[in-house]
Design an enzyme around this catalytic site. Structure first.
Site, PDB file in Angstrom:
ATOM      1  N   HIS A 156       0.793  -1.228  -0.051  1.00 33.80           N
ATOM      2  CA  HIS A 156      -0.039   0.071  -0.005  1.00 33.80           C
ATOM      3  C   HIS A 156       0.881   1.214   0.295  1.00 33.80           C
ATOM      4  O   HIS A 156       1.019   1.993   1.060  1.00 33.80           O
ATOM      5  CB  HIS A 156      -1.004   0.223   1.131  1.00 33.80           C
ATOM      6  CG  HIS A 156      -0.434  -0.541   2.680  1.00 33.80           C
ATOM      7  ND1 HIS A 156      -0.716  -1.818   3.057  1.00 33.80           N
ATOM      8  CD2 HIS A 156       0.705  -0.302   3.159  1.00 33.80           C
ATOM      9  CE1 HIS A 156      -0.241  -1.867   4.285  1.00 33.80           C
ATOM     10  NE2 HIS A 156       0.664  -1.059   4.123  1.00 33.80           N
ATOM     11  N   ARG A 419      -1.852 -11.921   5.735  1.00 38.62           N
ATOM     12  CA  ARG A 419      -2.301 -11.180   6.589  1.00 38.62           C
ATOM     13  C   ARG A 419      -3.481 -11.052   6.505  1.00 38.62           C
ATOM     14  O   ARG A 419      -3.980 -10.947   5.529  1.00 38.62           O
ATOM     15  CB  ARG A 419      -1.518  -9.714   6.803  1.00 38.62           C
ATOM     16  CG  ARG A 419      -2.053  -9.042   7.940  1.00 38.62           C
ATOM     17  CD  ARG A 419      -1.420  -7.690   8.330  1.00 38.62           C
ATOM     18  NE  ARG A 419      -1.694  -6.616   7.283  1.00 38.62           N
ATOM     19  CZ  ARG A 419      -1.997  -5.398   7.397  1.00 38.62           C
ATOM     20  NH1 ARG A 419      -1.946  -4.811   8.597  1.00 38.62           N
ATOM     21  NH2 ARG A 419      -2.079  -4.593   6.646  1.00 38.62           N
ATOM     22  N   GLU A 531      -1.482  -3.707  17.644  1.00 35.01           N
ATOM     23  CA  GLU A 531      -1.487  -2.544  16.835  1.00 35.01           C
ATOM     24  C   GLU A 531      -2.036  -1.300  17.784  1.00 35.01           C
ATOM     25  O   GLU A 531      -1.317  -0.138  17.603  1.00 35.01           O
ATOM     26  CB  GLU A 531      -2.553  -2.654  15.584  1.00 35.01           C
ATOM     27  CG  GLU A 531      -2.111  -3.596  14.583  1.00 35.01           C
ATOM     28  CD  GLU A 531      -3.262  -3.858  13.494  1.00 35.01           C
ATOM     29  OE1 GLU A 531      -3.213  -3.262  12.856  1.00 35.01           O
ATOM     30  OE2 GLU A 531      -4.175  -4.969  13.738  1.00 35.01           O
ATOM     31  N   ASP A 571      -0.910   2.153  13.774  1.00 36.30           N
ATOM     32  CA  ASP A 571      -2.209   2.300  14.555  1.00 36.30           C
ATOM     33  C   ASP A 571      -2.273   2.683  16.041  1.00 36.30           C
ATOM     34  O   ASP A 571      -2.980   3.341  16.483  1.00 36.30           O
ATOM     35  CB  ASP A 571      -3.295   1.127  14.372  1.00 36.30           C
ATOM     36  CG  ASP A 571      -3.804   0.893  13.111  1.00 36.30           C
ATOM     37  OD1 ASP A 571      -4.774   1.705  12.630  1.00 36.30           O
ATOM     38  OD2 ASP A 571      -3.434   0.092  12.185  1.00 36.30           O
ATOM     39  N   ARG A 609       6.745  -0.912  10.335  1.00 39.72           N
ATOM     40  CA  ARG A 609       6.930   0.612  10.268  1.00 39.72           C
ATOM     41  C   ARG A 609       6.716   1.326   8.836  1.00 39.72           C
ATOM     42  O   ARG A 609       6.747   0.509   7.817  1.00 39.72           O
ATOM     43  CB  ARG A 609       8.547   1.032  10.356  1.00 39.72           C
ATOM     44  CG  ARG A 609       9.084   0.291  11.799  1.00 39.72           C
ATOM     45  CD  ARG A 609      10.407   0.495  11.734  1.00 39.72           C
ATOM     46  NE  ARG A 609      10.920   1.969  11.857  1.00 39.72           N
ATOM     47  CZ  ARG A 609      12.071   2.613  11.353  1.00 39.72           C
ATOM     48  NH1 ARG A 609      12.871   1.735  10.672  1.00 39.72           N
ATOM     49  NH2 ARG A 609      12.307   3.723  11.614  1.00 39.72           N
ATOM     50  N   ARG A 743      -7.695   4.084   7.607  1.00 40.79           N
ATOM     51  CA  ARG A 743      -6.435   3.448   7.604  1.00 40.79           C
ATOM     52  C   ARG A 743      -5.361   4.383   8.098  1.00 40.79           C
ATOM     53  O   ARG A 743      -5.475   5.699   7.541  1.00 40.79           O
ATOM     54  CB  ARG A 743      -5.945   2.677   6.492  1.00 40.79           C
ATOM     55  CG  ARG A 743      -7.145   1.297   6.494  1.00 40.79           C
ATOM     56  CD  ARG A 743      -6.500   0.722   5.309  1.00 40.79           C
ATOM     57  NE  ARG A 743      -7.359  -0.694   5.085  1.00 40.79           N
ATOM     58  CZ  ARG A 743      -7.248  -1.641   5.799  1.00 40.79           C
ATOM     59  NH1 ARG A 743      -6.164  -1.648   6.851  1.00 40.79           N
ATOM     60  NH2 ARG A 743      -7.872  -2.820   5.865  1.00 40.79           N
TER      61      ARG A 743
END
Length: 913
Positions: A156, A419, A531, A571, A609, A743
């Site tokens: 992403h 994931r 998270e 997060d 990270r 997100r």
């Protein structure tokens, strides 16, 4: 050395150190060339307009004038011109970026030529320092078997440069490097500059982004560039440098294990992305296989030209001759291509036949290699024969390089991580068990039921439930593909939102129901991902519960007694602010390292990270040194994403430097950890209070203020970012609105775009002021100087503050003046500005500085060089946002230009996502 900003009247003087004189020349040459290209492509009038805006931006910066004047110049610019203006300014700082990257290569060369040639942070320097501090050869030898560095490229990006533009960038870099020390003749230099001009002009004429949103396959093509064209080449060079440094400082011969490995999330990251599943896993692995086999074929072809040894001139091992004869029978089509004139060249003939076998492998023909080990065996045969027959300097070096690549990349190129959100596993299990209340049941009750499923996976009430089909298909695909690609093909199976032992047991249960079992065990490492701040604080209890579970403990024994734990930086910072996030991450590593020693399980930390500071970005080597004692122990696995991939791995020499720096930091942290610090107990108490105070202030604004969601959507370009075509993944988890569902990447990206960088400092100023009042400025300054954890945090916040521009941010904030909720700019902006001022004043006081980045003049200069090109894009974005929103947010030409401004600002300020 100083340099006027232009060739005409000086607008400002930029200081360049004596060692940066050639950087100054490159920046000046490239800037002039870009100007010529703009005039050629869009006319002199367009170049004049670009220069007018650039000069206005410089004057605003240098004089400290209000931003309104520059904004007025840009307001209402015609759309057809706005897009070209954005691209023009982006092209200018692309040139600056490339000049700076090439200058890093130049500085490395200067270090190698001067003195002992050991560049600080590199392997040669680090190993020399460790030996001087008493680390013996035996200490290195003991660490090497467990030394492992694994960058993992994620799916992403916040900046996804098209592959065709990456190739043009490489052409520019190559031309700059050829004349890196000005040793070329004038004619050669002119030819190089023409190649640069060609690449820049062709780039200008190429759209920055494709017209369609990228598929998972497109994302792999992007990541595949760095794996196959940069890291594939750099890998053996890294190991050679490592071995040379060990020989120099420790003596003896060293044969390194595979220190480097690479991973990817592209095609395997299912968390919140409905476009990823069993089919993308299979397609991505097939693409990786094709890519690495093609790379091997290219190298084998080159070796065939190199290894021309004749049997009449030199000895050849019988094993090589026998392999040629065997392959003539196995590969008749390949044998037919052997040239009669090469009959007495066994190496060349074997290599030609190996190429044919690789081709058969890529086409799944029976004559293909059964696995990468068989390919390695052929290379090892040639290497052994060369060693035995005086050929180490007649091709042995090149064969060994390819052998090193084959051992690392196998037939899979990179390990594919998987994931998924734990909630999706609960959905599948609820369907399989025909239990609608499954997700709400107590964790202990779920664990007991999961034990039964793991032991008797056939006893499933609804084995064909549609809601479980996609989850089961993933595990069936894993089971089917491991034999084809090898045991290293899959990285860990990461469970997002892990909150109990049941979340890890769910993976084992689903895998067994799907038949994903080898030797009676599930062949995957299950990695809980912690998270939020609360999840990080509960991680020790979760792992303790998991290690006490006899079913899971049996799985751990089958996996070599090793547990991977992923730590979420993104997060946790979005949840509680940067200090609370960093402190929770530090505390979690301390607690889990102690648990590992207590339980006899090796815990390897996987650091999730991002590129921005608030998502764990910053200098990797500094973060490693700041990690808790004993938490590294020879292992570093971390995600690389967004513009960080391009910046760190876009150029081979820089990729090599980054890998050396990272490995050097791991060596230092593992072999020479910081000695116990008696003051640290007191500092930890202060840090805990800083985390609590900053978190309370951050959450009161971001999560509790009723007007914040509306203000966020007005004062940032989040509505544009949500429509960007740079990733296959949705910007939200689920369909809910609000900050919580967004997100972390678009959340951070939005605040970077409006030039505030709020996510990296909000709450910090309030906490620092309270700590200074309670403990004194001297205590905080001492902490920043002597405690790497706090020093790294202060440095990271300082860097974001230096890149922020609160005057430009105020223009974005003014977009919230006229909302249904009222004038939110008037209500919220003063508090934000006050917190920024508190944070800046606190950082400057702790560092005893008058200006931000006073101790990092290179970065300060870099920011100063870029600002005049970024500022006009930012103000154009504000103006276009207002017009686009007033027009109903249509997918029109305004949106296209707005998307270009997002890309331009991201490339200009860097560390954005």
């Amino acid at each position: 050395m100083t340099s006027p900003d232009t060739n005409e009247e000086p607008l400002r003087t930029v200081e360049f150190g004596a060692t940066d004189a050639l950087l100054r020349e490159d920046v000046k040459t490239l800037g002039a060339m870009v100007g010529e290209i703009l005039a050629e492509q869009r006319g002199d009038a367009f170049l004049h307009e670009v220069e007018r805006l650039r000069r206005a931006a410089i004057l605003r910066r240098e004089s400290g004038a209000p931003v309104a004047g520059l904004a007025d110049v840009l307001a209402g610019i015609d759309l057809s011109q706005a897009g070209d203006l954005v691209r023009a300014f982006s092209t200018y700082f692309q040139a600056v970026n490339l000049a700076e990257r090439v200058h890093r290569i130049r500085r490395r060369r200067d270090h190698e030529r001067a003195g002992d040639g050991a560049q600080p942070g590199g392997l040669r320097a680090v190993i020399g320092e460790l030996v001087a501090q008493g680390i013996a050869a035996g200490d290195f030898a003991a660490l090497l078997p467990r030394l492992r560095i694994e960058p993992v490229f994620t799916a992403h990006p916040t900046e996804a440069v098209r592959r065709v533009l990456l190739h043009k960038e490489r052409q520019i870099v190559a031309a700059l490097v050829e004349d890196i020390d000005r040793s070329r003749t004038p004619a050669e230099r002119r030819a190089g500059q023409e190649r640069i001009r060609l690449a820049l002009t062709a780039s200008w004429q190429t759209a920055e982004a494709p017209v369609a949103k990228p598929s998972v396959g497109d994302e792999f093509e992007h990541v595949g560039f760095y794996l196959s064209e940069v890291l594939y080449r750099v890998l053996p060079v890294f190991h050679e440098a490592f071995e040379a440094a060990l020989r120099e400082h420790c003596g003896g011969d060293w044969a390194l294990p595979d220190v480097l490995g690479f991973g990817s999330w592209v095609g395997g990251d299912m968390d919140g992305n409905p476009n990823v599943g069993a089919d993308t896993i299979a397609a991505t692995l097939a693409a990786q296989r094709r890519m690495v086999l093609a790379a091997y074929r290219r190298d084998i072809d080159a070796l065939a030209e190199l290894l021309s040894q004749s049997a009449s001139r030199v000895g050849i091992d019988d094993a090589v001759i026998a392999r040629v004869d065997a392959y003539r029978e196995l590969l008749p089509d390949g044998a037919a291509r052997l040239h009669p004139r090469h009959a007495d060249m066994p190496y060349r003939n074997l290599l030609v036949l190996m190429t044919a076998r690789l081709w058969a492998t890529s086409h799944d023909e029976p004559a293909g290699y059964p696995d990468a080990a068989a390919f390695e065996a052929d290379l090892a045969l040639i290497a052994a024969s060369l060693r035995a027959n005086g050929g180490e300097h007649a091709g042995g070096f090149a064969v060994n390089r390819l052998l090193r690549r084959a051992r690392c990349f196998g037939f899979h190129l990179a390990s594919l991580d998987l994931r998924q959100d734990s909630a999706m596993h609960d959905v599948a299990l609820a369907a399989l068990l025909d239990d609608t209340g499954w997700a709400t049941r107590d964790a202990a009750e779920r664990a007991t039921r999961l034990h039964a499923l793991i032991e008797h996976p056939a006893d499933v009430p609804a084995a064909t439930a549609e809601a479980a089909r996609s989850s089961l298909e993933v595990f069936r695909t894993v089971g089917a593909l491991r034999p084809r690609y090898g045991e290293r093909v899959f990285g860990p199976y990461i469970v997002s939102m892990s909150r109990s032992a049941a979340d890890a047991l769910a993976v084992l249960a689903l895998a067994r129901i799907a038949g994903c079992v080898e030797g009676g065990e599930v062949p995957l490492d299950v990695a809980p991902l912690f998270e939020t701040v609360a999840d990080l604080e509960a991680a020790e209890a979760t792992l303790r519960e998991l290690f006490a579970d006899p079913v899971y403990r049996r799985h751990l024994r089958a996996r070599g007694g090793r547990q991977v734990v992923m730590l979420g930086y993104s997060d946790s910072a979005k949840d509680g602010g940067i200090i609370a996030s960093r402190w929770a991450l530090q505390q979690t590593q301390v607690a889990l390292a102690a648990l590992a020693r207590e339980s006899g399980v090796r815990i390897d930390f996987f650091h999730g990270r991002g590129g921005s500071i608030s998502r764990g970005g910053g200098k990797t080597e500094r973060a490693v040194i700041a990690a808790p004692r004993g938490s590294v122990d020879g292992y570093l696995r971390l995600t690389e994403q967004g513009e960080v991939i391009h910046r760190k791995y876009g150029i081979r020499a820089i990729a090599l430097r980054n890998l050396e720096q990272t490995t050097g930091a791991v060596l230092r942290a593992s072999l020479r950890p910081r000695p116990p610090e008696p003051r640290e107990d007191r500092w930890r108490a202060i840090a805990a209070q800083l985390a609590a105070d900053s978190r309370a202030h951050y959450r009161a604004f971001v999560h509790a203020h009723p007007d914040f969601p509306a203000y966020f959507r007005a004062a940032t370009p989040i509505d544009v970012i949500e429509r960007l075509r740079i990733g296959s993944r949705p910007s939200k988890r689920g369909s809910k609105g609000g900050v919580e569902s967004l997100r972390a990447i678009p959340w951070v990206f939005s605040w970077a775009q409006n030039r505030s960088g709020l996510t990296a400092w909000y709450g910090v100023g309030t906490a620092l002021q309270r700590a200074i009042d309670a403990h004194g400025l001297d205590e905080l300054a001492t902490m920043a100087r002597d405690w790497p954890f706090f020093g790294a945090l202060v440095d990271d916040v300082e860097m974001v503050l230096a890149k922020s521009d609160m005057a430009i941010f105020e223009r974005y904030s003014q977009l919230a003046v006229d909302l249904p909720e009222g004038d939110l700019h008037a209500r919220l902006h003063p508090g934000i500005a006050a917190e920024f001022a508190r944070t800046r004043d606190g950082i400057l006081a702790i560092r005893d500085e008058d200006d931000l980045l006073a101790r990092d003049p290179r970065l300060r200069q870099s920011i100063r060089l870029r600002n005049p090109y970024v500022d006009p894009i930012s103000l154009l974005q504000v103006d276009l946002l207002a017009r686009w929103r007033a027009g109903g947010r249509e997918d029109d030409a305004r949106l296209q230009v707005l998307m270009a401004t997002v890309n331009g600002i991201a490339a200009g300020i860097q560390n954005t996502g």
